[in-house]
Design a protein around this motif. Structure first.
Motif, short mmCIF file in Angstrom:
data_model
loop_
_atom_site.label_atom_id
_atom_site.label_comp_id
_atom_site.label_asym_id
_atom_site.label_seq_id
_atom_site.Cartn_x
_atom_site.Cartn_y
_atom_site.Cartn_z
N GLU A 135 0.78 -1.23 0.11
CA GLU A 135 0.01 0.03 -0.02
C GLU A 135 0.75 1.19 -0.17
O GLU A 135 1.99 1.37 0.48
CB GLU A 135 -0.78 -0.03 1.21
N SER A 138 2.96 3.22 3.57
CA SER A 138 2.68 2.36 4.37
C SER A 138 3.91 1.64 5.20
O SER A 138 4.19 0.78 6.04
CB SER A 138 1.91 1.16 4.10
N LYS A 166 6.55 5.79 3.76
CA LYS A 166 6.08 7.00 4.39
C LYS A 166 6.69 8.37 4.03
O LYS A 166 7.83 8.24 3.94
CB LYS A 166 5.88 6.87 5.99
#
Length: 252
Positions: A135, A138, A166
């Motif tokens: 994802e 993540s 991130k």
């Protein structure tokens, strides 16, 4: 004639599937070789032979990335799981490690290794590093060990890595690059591609692709020259073609 993208992928997948099943082996698949590329004796002793035996790396990105307790780590091209298991110990039970590999045999082997070691915070996924099954935003840390050079589209790999990190997430990769253009026969040889050399980029081009993906603070932290290939009586020495290992760090 240079091999096509899908031809390269299929050959590389079969090559590393044979490593996973024990039909072939990697040059770094013994304790002495692992020490030479940066693993400590304690790290090697903590791992089963089936983990070390499927290790085809050229560095120790886990040591450089130094994952922290509770972080999520993604290993791009995780193989038998050596760097995943070392990362799992560092992030602890509150953290998580994801390994992605496109060889079904490697993923099977890694899962078996995880069961043998009773490691609960590691997950292995089948997937292509040019289209990561992860994802967006993540992951805290991304590591990769002598794998991105195998990808026909390295820019897409770095774009994918950037996507799943991130904000302020970090990437540490160990890989093979060159200083000079490799001879055409070597670039066209599938065996050389699978051996992590045929598809290697020049260092400057490799770093530029990382920057183009959006990364900042891109830094080559170490280099190690290597002599690895021969064609008939012709030796490709580090002087002639400057093939070498690099460790690169970058931040999103």
């Amino acid at each position: 004639m240079k091999p096509k993208k899908e031809e390269i992928k299929e050959f590389v997948k079969n090559w590393y599937s044979q490593v996973a099943t024990g039909e072939s082996c990697c040059p770094t698949a013994d304790a002495d070789s692992l020490k030479m590329i940066g693993y400590s004796e304690d790290e090697i002793k903590s791992l089963p032979n089936t983990v070390a035996g499927a290790s085809c790396g050229c560095g120790n990105p886990v040591s450089l990335a130094d994952p922290k307790t509770g972080e999520t780590v993604l290993d791009v091209g995780s193989g038998g799981g050596i760097d995943c298991f070392l990362s799992a110990e560092k992030v602890g039970p509150k953290g998580k490690v994801i390994g992605v590999d496109f060889s079904e045999e490697m993923v099977k082997l890694a899962k078996i290794n995880a069961q043998k070691m009773n490691v609960k915070n590691v997950e292995f996924r089948l997937g292509d590093m040019e289209n990561l099954p992860v994802e967006d935003g993540s992951v805290d840390v991304i590591i990769s060990n002598c794998v991105i050079n195998l990808a026909p589209d390295k820019q897409r790999v770095f774009n994918e890595v950037y996507r799943v990190l991130k904000p302020n997430g970090r990437m540490t990769v160990s890989d093979i690059v060159t200083e000079k253009e490799l001879p055409e026969w070597l670039q066209n040889k599938l065996e050389a591609y699978a051996a992590c050399v045929g598809g290697a980029l020049r260092e400057q081009e490799y770093v530029e692709k990382i920057k183009q993906a959006g990364f900042r603070s891109v830094e080559v932290v170490s280099k190690r020259k290597v002599k690895i290939l021969k064609k008939e009586d012709t030796s490709l020495s580090e002087v002639e073609h400057s093939v070498y290992h690099v460790d690169v760090r970058a931040v999103k």
